[in-house]
Design a protein around this motif. Structure first.
Motif, mmCIF file in Angstrom:
data_model
loop_
_atom_site.group_PDB
_atom_site.id
_atom_site.type_symbol
_atom_site.label_atom_id
_atom_site.label_comp_id
_atom_site.label_asym_id
_atom_site.label_seq_id
_atom_site.Cartn_x
_atom_site.Cartn_y
_atom_site.Cartn_z
ATOM 1 N N GLU A 147 -9.717 3.782 -0.427
ATOM 2 C CA GLU A 147 -8.485 3.040 -0.716
ATOM 3 C C GLU A 147 -8.607 1.546 -0.423
ATOM 4 O OE1 GLU A 147 -5.497 4.940 1.595
ATOM 5 O OE2 GLU A 147 -5.427 6.728 0.332
ATOM 6 N N LEU A 149 -10.648 -2.294 -0.470
ATOM 7 C CA LEU A 149 -11.531 -3.113 -1.296
ATOM 8 C C LEU A 149 -11.768 -4.466 -0.639
ATOM 9 C CD1 LEU A 149 -12.942 -4.042 -3.978
ATOM 10 C CD2 LEU A 149 -10.651 -4.708 -4.777
ATOM 11 N N LEU A 169 -5.755 0.043 -4.842
ATOM 12 C CA LEU A 169 -6.660 -0.336 -3.759
ATOM 13 C C LEU A 169 -6.000 -1.432 -2.914
ATOM 14 C CD1 LEU A 169 -9.954 -0.573 -5.844
ATOM 15 C CD2 LEU A 169 -9.431 1.184 -4.144
#
Length: 248
Positions: A147, A149, A169
């Motif tokens: 989840e 980034l 994300l």
């Protein structure tokens, strides 16, 4: 008497000149600070997480290399600590066993794109294509719950944040950068770590360029543990209000 008024006039002019200079200096500093301040907008606008409220999150970026990452993972396992790894898909593809080992030992895994490329130079579609390619790699490794980034080079803009939001994300930046990939020496790296307070996200690297990181890691972990409890980035976000920022 004429001399008094002349002297007084000179002092008045000097005073007014000093006030004017001070005013414009303050205005210039304010303008610079305003330009560099994080830009907050509506709640619907995607933002980057760079700080939390409780706990300290130690993060490692890995974009390339075959030597340092394994040693760093072993050191973290030996010290029974938590950490979040941001991995590039191309690196994970070449090191599937080490990625699985991270997962088995409950280290958190985030995306670092697929290729090492500056996302701010790409179109939204190109960014999305690179991230989808990275996600496909992790799906093959049976890691599908990613989840978080971080952009491969750490550079991001509003387009990167919009793509992240579109792909569900959370974009994660950092509040403390150790510069360990530059190998600046133990004193510099540890001085950065010692700045850590509750809520901070620390950036380190486990790519082969970070030649000093593993040897310093036990001392880093000691300092962080003394400052607060170690958490993953997700736990840091869940622990309270996360501080965010959006850059243009």
């Amino acid at each position: 008497m004429t001399y008094f008024y002349t002297l007084n006039a000179k002092r008045t002019k000097q005073f007014l000149l000093l006030v004017a200079v001070s005013f414009f200096t303050a205005l210039l500093l304010f303008s610079k600070n305003f330009i560099s301040m994080p830009v907050f907008s509506s709640q619907d606008t995607p933002k980057a997480i760079y700080k939390g409220e409780k706990g300290i999150a130690l993060t490692f970026d890995i974009g390339w290399g075959d030597e340092k990452a394994s040693k760093i993972v072993q050191t973290l396992i030996r010290h029974k600590t938590k950490a979040t790894f941001f991995l590039s898909g191309s690196w994970a593809e070449r090191h599937p066993d080490l990625v699985k080992k991270m997962k088995e030992h409950h280290f958190e895994i985030g995306l670092l794109g697929y290729q090492y490329v500056d996302y701010t130079t790409l179109t939204n579609e190109e960014i999305k294509k690179d991230l989808l390619k990275a996600q496909e790699v992790f799906k093959k490794l049976q890691i599908e719950d990613i989840e978080l980034l971080r952009a491969p080079t750490g550079h991001f803009n509003k387009d990167v944040l919009h793509v992240a939001k579109e792909m569900n994300l959370t974009y994660v930046h950092w509040s403390i950068n150790t510069d360990d990939w530059k190998n600046p020496g133990s004193e510099h790296i540890l001085s950065k770590v010692k700045e850590a307070k509750s809520g901070d996200i620390i950036l380190m690297h486990a790519s082969d360029s970070a030649k000093q990181t593993n040897s310093l890691l036990p001392e880093v972990l000691q300092h962080v543990s003394n400052a607060d409890r170690m958490v993953t980035v997700s736990q840091l976000i869940d622990n309270g209000v996360a501080e965010t920022k959006l850059v243009h």
